[in-house]
Motif scaffolding. Structure first.
Motif, PDB file in Angstrom:
ATOM      1  N   ARG A 192     -23.153  15.421  31.557  1.00 52.10           N
ATOM      2  CA  ARG A 192     -22.741  16.761  31.119  1.00 52.10           C
ATOM      3  C   ARG A 192     -23.496  17.883  31.823  1.00 52.10           C
ATOM      4  O   ARG A 192     -23.006  19.015  31.897  1.00 52.10           O
ATOM      5  N   ASN A 193     -24.715  17.588  32.312  1.00 51.68           N
ATOM      6  CA  ASN A 193     -25.564  18.704  32.756  1.00 51.68           C
ATOM      7  C   ASN A 193     -25.971  18.686  34.232  1.00 51.68           C
ATOM      8  O   ASN A 193     -26.783  19.517  34.649  1.00 51.68           O
ATOM      9  N   VAL A 199     -31.846  26.341  32.192  1.00 47.06           N
ATOM     10  CA  VAL A 199     -31.646  25.555  30.970  1.00 47.06           C
ATOM     11  C   VAL A 199     -30.220  24.999  30.931  1.00 47.06           C
ATOM     12  O   VAL A 199     -29.260  25.749  31.076  1.00 47.06           O
ATOM     13  N   PRO A 200     -30.063  23.675  30.745  1.00 49.31           N
ATOM     14  CA  PRO A 200     -28.713  23.107  30.707  1.00 49.31           C
ATOM     15  C   PRO A 200     -27.977  23.456  29.405  1.00 49.31           C
ATOM     16  O   PRO A 200     -28.596  23.725  28.383  1.00 49.31           O
ATOM     17  N   ALA A 201     -26.667  23.419  29.475  1.00 46.57           N
ATOM     18  CA  ALA A 201     -25.861  23.920  28.350  1.00 46.57           C
ATOM     19  C   ALA A 201     -25.747  22.913  27.210  1.00 46.57           C
ATOM     20  O   ALA A 201     -25.634  23.303  26.051  1.00 46.57           O
ATOM     21  N   PRO A 239     -35.127  21.164  28.530  1.00 45.99           N
ATOM     22  CA  PRO A 239     -34.480  21.100  27.213  1.00 45.99           C
ATOM     23  C   PRO A 239     -33.159  21.859  27.214  1.00 45.99           C
ATOM     24  O   PRO A 239     -33.067  22.944  27.774  1.00 45.99           O
ATOM     25  N   PRO A 240     -32.144  21.292  26.584  1.00 45.91           N
ATOM     26  CA  PRO A 240     -30.866  22.010  26.515  1.00 45.91           C
ATOM     27  C   PRO A 240     -31.001  23.290  25.707  1.00 45.91           C
ATOM     28  O   PRO A 240     -31.888  23.409  24.860  1.00 45.91           O
ATOM     29  N   LYS A 241     -30.117  24.206  25.983  1.00 50.81           N
ATOM     30  CA  LYS A 241     -30.102  25.494  25.286  1.00 50.81           C
ATOM     31  C   LYS A 241     -30.065  25.275  23.771  1.00 50.81           C
ATOM     32  O   LYS A 241     -29.216  24.526  23.265  1.00 50.81           O
ATOM     33  N   GLY A 242     -30.992  25.883  23.080  1.00 53.41           N
ATOM     34  CA  GLY A 242     -30.999  25.818  21.615  1.00 53.41           C
ATOM     35  C   GLY A 242     -31.710  24.618  21.023  1.00 53.41           C
ATOM     36  O   GLY A 242     -31.928  24.548  19.811  1.00 53.41           O
ATOM     37  N   ILE A 377     -29.835  18.181  40.766  1.00 59.42           N
ATOM     38  CA  ILE A 377     -30.925  19.118  41.071  1.00 59.42           C
ATOM     39  C   ILE A 377     -31.100  19.986  39.841  1.00 59.42           C
ATOM     40  O   ILE A 377     -30.106  20.450  39.266  1.00 59.42           O
ATOM     41  N   ARG A 378     -32.327  20.144  39.395  1.00 59.24           N
ATOM     42  CA  ARG A 378     -32.580  20.981  38.216  1.00 59.24           C
ATOM     43  C   ARG A 378     -33.845  21.796  38.446  1.00 59.24           C
ATOM     44  O   ARG A 378     -34.709  21.414  39.230  1.00 59.24           O
ATOM     45  N   ASN A 379     -33.944  22.902  37.766  1.00 59.95           N
ATOM     46  CA  ASN A 379     -35.075  23.809  38.015  1.00 59.95           C
ATOM     47  C   ASN A 379     -35.350  24.667  36.798  1.00 59.95           C
ATOM     48  O   ASN A 379     -34.451  24.946  35.998  1.00 59.95           O
ATOM     49  N   LEU A 380     -36.582  25.066  36.655  1.00 56.53           N
ATOM     50  CA  LEU A 380     -36.973  26.044  35.635  1.00 56.53           C
ATOM     51  C   LEU A 380     -38.311  26.624  36.075  1.00 56.53           C
ATOM     52  O   LEU A 380     -39.220  25.873  36.454  1.00 56.53           O
ATOM     53  N   GLY A 381     -38.453  27.950  36.020  1.00 57.41           N
ATOM     54  CA  GLY A 381     -39.694  28.545  36.504  1.00 57.41           C
ATOM     55  C   GLY A 381     -39.978  28.045  37.906  1.00 57.41           C
ATOM     56  O   GLY A 381     -39.090  28.001  38.754  1.00 57.41           O
ATOM     57  N   LEU A 382     -41.237  27.639  38.164  1.00 63.83           N
ATOM     58  CA  LEU A 382     -41.555  27.047  39.473  1.00 63.83           C
ATOM     59  C   LEU A 382     -41.646  25.528  39.361  1.00 63.83           C
ATOM     60  O   LEU A 382     -42.611  24.907  39.821  1.00 63.83           O
ATOM     61  N   VAL A 383     -40.630  24.946  38.740  1.00 67.67           N
ATOM     62  CA  VAL A 383     -40.510  23.487  38.639  1.00 67.67           C
ATOM     63  C   VAL A 383     -39.166  23.100  39.223  1.00 67.67           C
ATOM     64  O   VAL A 383     -38.172  23.800  39.014  1.00 67.67           O
TER      65      VAL A 383
END
Ligand SMILES: Cc1ncc(COP(=O)(O)O)c(C=O)c1O
Length: 448
Positions: A192-193, A199-201, A239-242, A377-383
Motif C-alpha cells: 500500500r505504501n 509519512v505513508p498514508a 509510521p503511517p499517518k495518524g 524508497i522512503r524518507n523522513l527528515g534526513l533519513v
C-alpha cells in the motif's frame, strides 16, 4: 617514548585482528578482508589506506553534528583534565546537573526529568524499570506487562531484546527473555505504501492491535508500550499517518505508559529536536543516546514526565527511591560532550538545517526510483530507506554487495538485509547529497 607516542605506535603497527570479538559483525569474513577507519573530520572518514569516505550514516545514526567538532573535542579534553570521574551515587558534580537542566529545556510537554545511562540499551532497560517502579509506587503493582512491536529494535539488554521484535537477536537467549511481553504488528506495508514521500498514508489502524492485547490480557495488567516513533535499525519504517496519535489515545484510555525509543530519532534527525515534536505526540518516557553527545563519549538517557518522577520519589520511604543506576551515569566527560553538543546544535541551527534540507534530500533519494531491483524508497527528515529486491535464496546478499561496493567507492552506507538505510550528519551539503546519491546510483546499477 611518551605515553601518547606509545599509543600512536600501537595503532600504527597494524594490530592483530584476532583477539577482538567484534559486535554485530561477521568476524571471520571481516578479518579476512577488513575495512578500517583511521580518522574522521566533518562529513568524511579517512580509511587506514588514506581514502576519503563520505559518511552517509553519521557513524551509526549518532554523529549528528559531524565528526571531530572542535568545541566538543575541547569540552571533553577540559573535563578529562578537570574531573576525570566522580561517583554519582549519593554524590554529585556540576556536569551532569548542568546537562540535565539544559536538555530538559528542550523537551516537549512535561517531560522534565533525566536519568542518565551509558547507551541506548541501558536507557531502554532503565525506562522499563522506571515504568514498573512507577506502578508499584502508584498502588497498581499488578501492571507488570510490556508491549513492543515486531521489527522494533531497543538495544541488546535482556529487557530490550524481549520488547524488541528482531528474531535473530533473541534466538540464542530465548530461554531467558522477559516473560510477560506481547508484540503488535509492524507498520511496513509495501503493497500500500511503496515509494511514499514522507509519512505513508496507510496503516493507522495497525495501532488498534493494542486494543486486542488489552482485551486478551486485561488493561490493568499492562505497564507500558514501547515503540520507536520511526523504526530505524530494521530498515527505516516510517509510521503511517495518524498511527502514533492513535497509539497515544489507546494508552491514555487504559492508563498505559507510552515509551518512545528516540535513540536514533532524537536530536534533530527528523528536522525537529525529537520525533515527538515532529509528530506532535508526547510520550510518558523517552529513551535517547547517540546524538545526545554526538557519540564523542558514550551516553544515554531516559526522559521522564514530571508526575512519574514525583510519584516514585515522593511515595518512597526515606532513603534511596529508585534502586537503579550505573557507575558511569552522568560521567563528567560524557556530560561535557553533551553540553558542547547541544550548544553546537543550537548555535549552528542544525535541526532547522535538517528540516530545510529534507525536500532536497527527498528528491535526490527518489531519483533512484527505476534503478534495477529498487522496490521501495522512503524518507523522513534526513533519513532515507532504499529497499532492494532480495536475491532468490540469498536474502541480504544484494544489500551487502551494495554496502561493500559503496565503501570501496568512498561512501559509507548502512544495510539491514536488503534495505539501505541512510542518515548523514546534519551538516551535509547539497553537493555531498549528490555525491552520495551518485555513488549509490552507480553501485545499484552495477550490482546484479
Ligand atoms: C531505537 C534504538 N534503541 C536502542 C538502541 C541501542 O543503543 P546502544 O547500541 O547505544 O545500546 C538503538 C541502537 O541503534 C536504537 O536504534
Amino acid at each position: 617514548m611518551t605515553e601518547t607516542a606509545s599509543i600512536a605506535s600501537a595503532i600504527a603497527s597494524e594490530p592483530s585482528l584476532e583477539e577482538l570479538w567484534m559486535p554485530f559483525t561477521a568476524n571471520r569474513a571481516f578479518k579476512r578482508a577488513p575495512r578500517m577507519l583511521a580518522s574522521a573530520n566533518g562529513m568524511y572518514y579517512t580509511s587506514v589506506d588514506g581514502r576519503q569516505v563520505l559518511d552517509g550514516t553519521a557513524g551509526l545514526w549518532c554523529v549528528n553534528a559531524g565528526h571531530c567538532r572542535e568545541p566538543i573535542v575541547r569540552a571533553v579534553q577540559e573535563a578529562a583534565a578537570t574531573l576525570d570521574f566522580a561517583p554519582g551515587f549519593q554524590m554529585g558534580h556540576p556536569y551532569s546537573f548542568a546537562l540535565a537542566e539544559r536538555v530538559a529545556q528542550m523537551l516537549p510537554g512535561d517531560l522534565d526529568h533525566v536519568f542518565f545511562s551509558n547507551s541506548g540499551s541501558e536507557a531502554v532497560d532503565s525506562a522499563l524499570k522506571i515504568a514498573l517502579a512507577y506502578f508499584q509506587s502508584k498502588g497498581e503493582p499488578q501492571r507488570t506487562r510490556f508491549v513492543g512491536r515486531l521489527r522494533g529494535y531497543h538495544g541488546v539488554g535482556f529487557g530490550g531484546i524481549s520488547v524488541g521484535g528482531i528474531e535473530p537477536n533473541k534466538r540464542a537467549y530465548a530461554a531467558q527473555l522477559l516473560p510477560q511481553v506481547d508484540h503488535m504488528p509492524h507498520t511496513h506495508d509495501l503493497a500500500r505504501n511503496a515509494f511514499s514521500r514522507g509519512v505513508p498514508a496507510h496503516g493507522a489502524e495497525l495501532a488498534d492491535d493494542l486494543e486486542r492485547i488489552v482485551r486478551e490480557r486485561g488493561a490493568d495488567t499492562i505497564a507500558a508500550v514501547i515503540v520507536e516513533p520511526m523504526a530505524g535499525s530494521t530498515g527505516v519504517l516510517i509510521p503511517p499517518k495518524g498511527y502514533l496519535e492513535r497509539l497515544r489515545g489507546i494508552c491514555d484510555r487504559h492508563g498505559i505508559l507510552l515509551i518512545f525509543d528516540e535513540v536514533i530519532t532524537g536530536f534533530g534527525r527528523l528536522g525537529t529536536p525529537f520525533a515527538a515534536d515532529y509528530f506532535g505526540v508526547v510520550p510518558d518516557l523517552m529513551t535517547v543516546a547517540k546524538g545526545l553527545t554526538n557519540a564523542a563519549v558514550p551516553m544515554g538517557a531516559v526522559f521522564v514526565r514530571h508526575g512519574i518522577y514525583d510519584t516514585v520519589v515522593n511515595s518512597a520511604p526515606t532513603g534511596i527511591e529508585l534502586f537503579h543506576g550505573y557507575t558511569y551515569s552522568g560521567h563528567p566527560l560524557a556530560a561535557a560532550a553533551g553540553l558542547a553538543t547541544l550548544e553546537l546544535y543550537r548555535t549552528e541551527g542544525l535541526f532547522e538545517r535538517a528540516a530545510s534540507l529534507a525536500p532536497y534530500w527527498e528528491n535526490a533519494l527518489h531519483s533512484l526510483r527505476g534503478l534495477p531491483h529498487v522496490i521501495d524508497i522512503r524518507n523522513l527528515g534526513l533519513v532515507g530507506g532504499i529497499e532492494l529486491e532480495p536475491r532468490a535464496a540469498a536474502p541480504g546478499a544484494r544489500g551487502f554487495d551494495v554496502f561493500i561496493q559503496c565503501f570501496n567507492r568512498g561512501a559509507l552506507i548502512r544495510v539491514t538485509g536488503d534495505i539501505i538505510a541512510l542518515s548523514p550528519p546534519l551538516i551535509i551539503e547539497k553537493r555531498q547529497i549528490d555525491e552520495l546519491v551518485g555513488t549509490l546510483t552507480d553501485v545499484i546499477k552495477s550490482v546484479s
